[in-house]
Design a protein around this motif. Structure first.
Motif, short mmCIF file in Angstrom:
data_model
loop_
_atom_site.label_atom_id
_atom_site.label_comp_id
_atom_site.label_asym_id
_atom_site.label_seq_id
_atom_site.Cartn_x
_atom_site.Cartn_y
_atom_site.Cartn_z
N SER A 49 0.83 -1.20 0.00
CA SER A 49 0.00 0.00 0.00
C SER A 49 0.87 1.26 0.00
O SER A 49 0.56 2.23 -0.69
N LEU A 50 1.96 1.24 0.76
CA LEU A 50 2.89 2.37 0.76
C LEU A 50 3.47 2.59 -0.63
O LEU A 50 3.58 3.71 -1.11
N PHE A 51 3.83 1.50 -1.29
CA PHE A 51 4.39 1.57 -2.64
C PHE A 51 3.39 2.22 -3.60
O PHE A 51 3.72 3.13 -4.36
N MET A 52 2.14 1.76 -3.56
CA MET A 52 1.13 2.31 -4.45
C MET A 52 0.78 3.75 -4.06
O MET A 52 0.44 4.57 -4.93
N SER A 53 0.87 4.06 -2.78
CA SER A 53 0.56 5.42 -2.34
C SER A 53 1.59 6.42 -2.85
O SER A 53 1.29 7.60 -3.03
N PHE A 54 2.80 5.94 -3.08
CA PHE A 54 3.90 6.83 -3.45
C PHE A 54 3.87 7.19 -4.92
O PHE A 54 4.30 8.26 -5.31
N PHE A 55 3.32 6.29 -5.73
CA PHE A 55 3.45 6.54 -7.16
C PHE A 55 2.10 6.57 -7.83
O PHE A 55 1.11 6.10 -7.28
N SER A 56 2.05 7.19 -9.00
CA SER A 56 0.78 7.46 -9.65
C SER A 56 0.98 7.49 -11.16
O SER A 56 2.06 7.19 -11.66
N ALA A 57 -0.06 7.89 -11.86
CA ALA A 57 0.08 8.08 -13.31
C ALA A 57 1.12 9.15 -13.60
O ALA A 57 1.70 9.19 -14.70
N GLY A 58 1.37 10.03 -12.62
CA GLY A 58 2.43 11.01 -12.78
C GLY A 58 3.78 10.35 -13.00
O GLY A 58 4.68 10.93 -13.62
N THR A 59 3.96 9.12 -12.49
CA THR A 59 5.18 8.37 -12.75
C THR A 59 5.36 8.15 -14.24
O THR A 59 6.45 8.30 -14.79
N PHE A 60 4.28 7.80 -14.92
CA PHE A 60 4.35 7.56 -16.35
C PHE A 60 4.40 8.86 -17.14
O PHE A 60 5.00 8.90 -18.22
N VAL A 61 3.76 9.90 -16.65
CA VAL A 61 3.73 11.16 -17.37
C VAL A 61 4.98 11.99 -17.06
O VAL A 61 5.71 12.39 -17.97
#
Length: 571
Positions: A49-61
């Protein structure tokens, strides 16, 4: 992208995730269960959950744009997050768990005083809304570009869907959907990488066509100084950001808090390579993207190589990753408002029922604020500029003093306010005022070094000066008394509440197992419909089906017994 298969994939997975989140509508009995999972969340769930909380579609953009323009340095930048998590696991996560606080804001109040807490709450809430509002923008842009919908309506609709189950199910709803979103996103990324390599003509062709320095660890404006400053920033951010602190305090022990951070570090050692290679590969296929168009590099490589069905899966994964990141922030901001503002300052005698109403209402209100901010991102220069600038200006002044207070017996509330205020003012001076008045503009490296280095220098000087006066501060003596009372209160907690926590944890694990199994079935169906990548999709579906056994077996080991003192859980 307008095939019926893609539309069906997006609709089915979105409806399924929303349904899973709504299953937790009855699990939040009080603030501890709603915002901290009863402080007994399994560590591997907290880590994912921490991992997913840290990253988002902004990672890809955002990082995808850097990968397209500069290459491997985009991976190097994200490896600083791995280093930050390792240091957090060794020293910081166990310290946060040992505080016994429900939120980081509660610790700040107990250790540094109410005035400091109020100041930090206002800054944290504003910064969180800006950062997570900014990451809603890229996923709305992805949906808008790929489906041909207007950007503004896309942002509003996605934002409403994003906040729905956070306001209902609390931390467990966020974490369980985080796990499901992690699985969907991982499946999508593992499919796109081999298809991208094949479209480019193989690895040898990619390395031949890539620009000079494309695979160097450092490139362009992202120098060694920037990487050093970004590493220090991520130590503070991963170790001290109030959103992530919640993951360390919601597990059962300091050892589990350490495991949460170490799992995050391991995932961030491997995942940036898998994420960043597709836009790097696309640079060798189409080197013509310029300016803000580079933010579309990831989407364009997906459109080029993914067949109907798998394109919908990838877009759904990108959306879910943003949902995971923003929902976690909503949960924490709501927790801070409910626990530290409403209960702490407005209505100390509020009942659990009243507090739950305030918690859900505040999640909704803050979610609307994120949507408004997302609509303003294009005017601010794009997602890369917004995320890095906010981090550089506020990261050190806001996070470093709280982390320092975990270890220092001498830091006072007065010194904290002075250090935060002065360093934040200096950062704003160099980021906004001087560029407008004199044309002086710091490089990305200088901006980061100033933002994180100045607060640390001021804290070190203050510690040295305070050591010459006394062994401890008066605030620290008060904090010791609060800690002693908290231990007494914990021992006095009711068996009924402990039983409910175990029941909630077992239910969460069972939901995760069922959700993974259902996801595997959907991917098996998708593998039969897609025109390429079908074998790879089926193999991933089989792996997910096997993985569903892990949380199911773990749920069987949770003993729900009024006489038992602790949850017995061996994942």
């Amino acid at each position: 992208m307008n095939s019926p298969i893609d539309t069906a994939v997006i609709f089915i997975f979105s409806a399924f995730v929303l349904f899973i989140g709504m299953l937790f509508v009855r699990t939040g009995r009080n603030m501890k269960s709603f915002f901290a999972g009863g402080e007994s969340v399994p560590w591997f769930i907290g880590g994912l959950s921490l991992f997913m909380s840290f990253f988002s579609a902004g990672t890809f953009v955002a990082w995808g744009a850097i990968a397209y323009k500069y290459g491997w340095v985009s991976v190097t930048i994200q490896w600083t997050m791995c280093i930050g998590a390792l240091i957090t696991g060794v020293w910081l996560a166990p310290k946060w768990k040992a505080t016994g606080a429900l939120t980081a804001a509660e610790f700040v109040k107990e250790r540094l005083g109410l005035k400091v807490q109020k100041t930090f709450i206002y800054i944290f809430t504003l910064v969180s809304l800006f950062i997570k509002g900014s990451v809603l923008y890229p996923v709305a842009k992805l949906v808008s570009v790929s489906l041909g919908f207007p950007l503004v309506p896309s942002t509003i609709v996605l934002g409403i869907m994003m906040i729905a189950y956070t306001a209902v199910g609390g931390l467990w709803a966020v974490m369980v959907t985080d796990i499901l979103q992690f699985v969907i996103l991982t499946a999508a990324v593992f499919i796109i990488l081999p298809l991208s390599l094949n479209a480019a003509g193989g690895w040898e062709t990619v390395t031949t066509k890539a620009p000079d320095g494309f695979f160097d660890l450092l490139n362009g404006e992202y120098t060694f100084g920037f990487i050093l400053a970004f590493t220090l920033y991520h130590i503070c951010y991963i170790g001290g950001n109030w959103t992530f602190v919640q993951r360390y305090t919601s597990v059962d022990s300091g050892k589990s808090a350490r495991k949460v951070s170490f799992l995050f570090a391991g995932l961030y050692l491997i995942s940036p390579i898998i994420w960043m290679l597709p836009p790097m590969i696309y640079r060798t296929i189409n080197p013509s993207l310029q300016g803000l168009d580079t933010e579309n590099a990831y989407l364009q490589i997906c459109q080029l190589v993914l067949p109907p069905g798998l394109m919908g899966l990838m877009l759904t994964g990108m959306y879910f990753s943003t949902s995971a990141s923003a929902n976690t922030t909503l949960n924490v901001v709501s927790a801070v408002f409910t626990n530290d503002i409403y209960k702490g300052m407005i209505n100390p005698g509020a009942s659990d029922k009243k507090l739950m109403s305030i918690a859900r209402l505040s999640s909704l209100v803050f979610g609307i604020g994120m949507i408004i901010i997302a609509l303003l991102v294009p005017a601010a220069g794009g997602i890369v500029e917004v995320v890095l600038s906010i981090g550089a200006v506020t990261g050190g002044p806001l996070l470093a003093p709280g982390l320092w207070a975990l270890f220092s017996k001498r830091l006072t509330g007065k010194a904290t306010l002075w250090i935060t205020g002065s360093t934040l003012s200096v950062n704003l001076l160099f980021k906004i005022i001087l560029p407008l008045t004199s044309g002086l503009k710091l490089s990305r490296s200088e901006e980061m070094l100033l933002g994180i280095g100045l607060p640390l220098i001021f804290l070190l000087i203050n510690e040295w000066l305070a050591s010459r006066k006394s062994a401890t501060s008066s605030e620290y003596d008060v904090y010791q008394a609060v800690m002693a009372q908290r231990k007494f209160d914990y021992l006095d907690s009711s068996e009924e509440e402990k039983t409910e926590v175990r029941r909630q944890n077992r239910f969460g694990l069972q939901v995760i197992a069922g959700a993974l199994a259902f996801t595997a079935v959907l991917l098996f169906a998708l593998s039969a419909l897609t025109t390429k990548g079908s074998m790879l999709t089926a193999a991933i579906a089989f792996a997910i089906l096997l993985a569903s056994i892990i949380p199911w077996r773990a749920s069987k080991k949770v003993i729900v017994d009024v006489a038992a003192e602790d949850t017995i859980l061996h994942p």
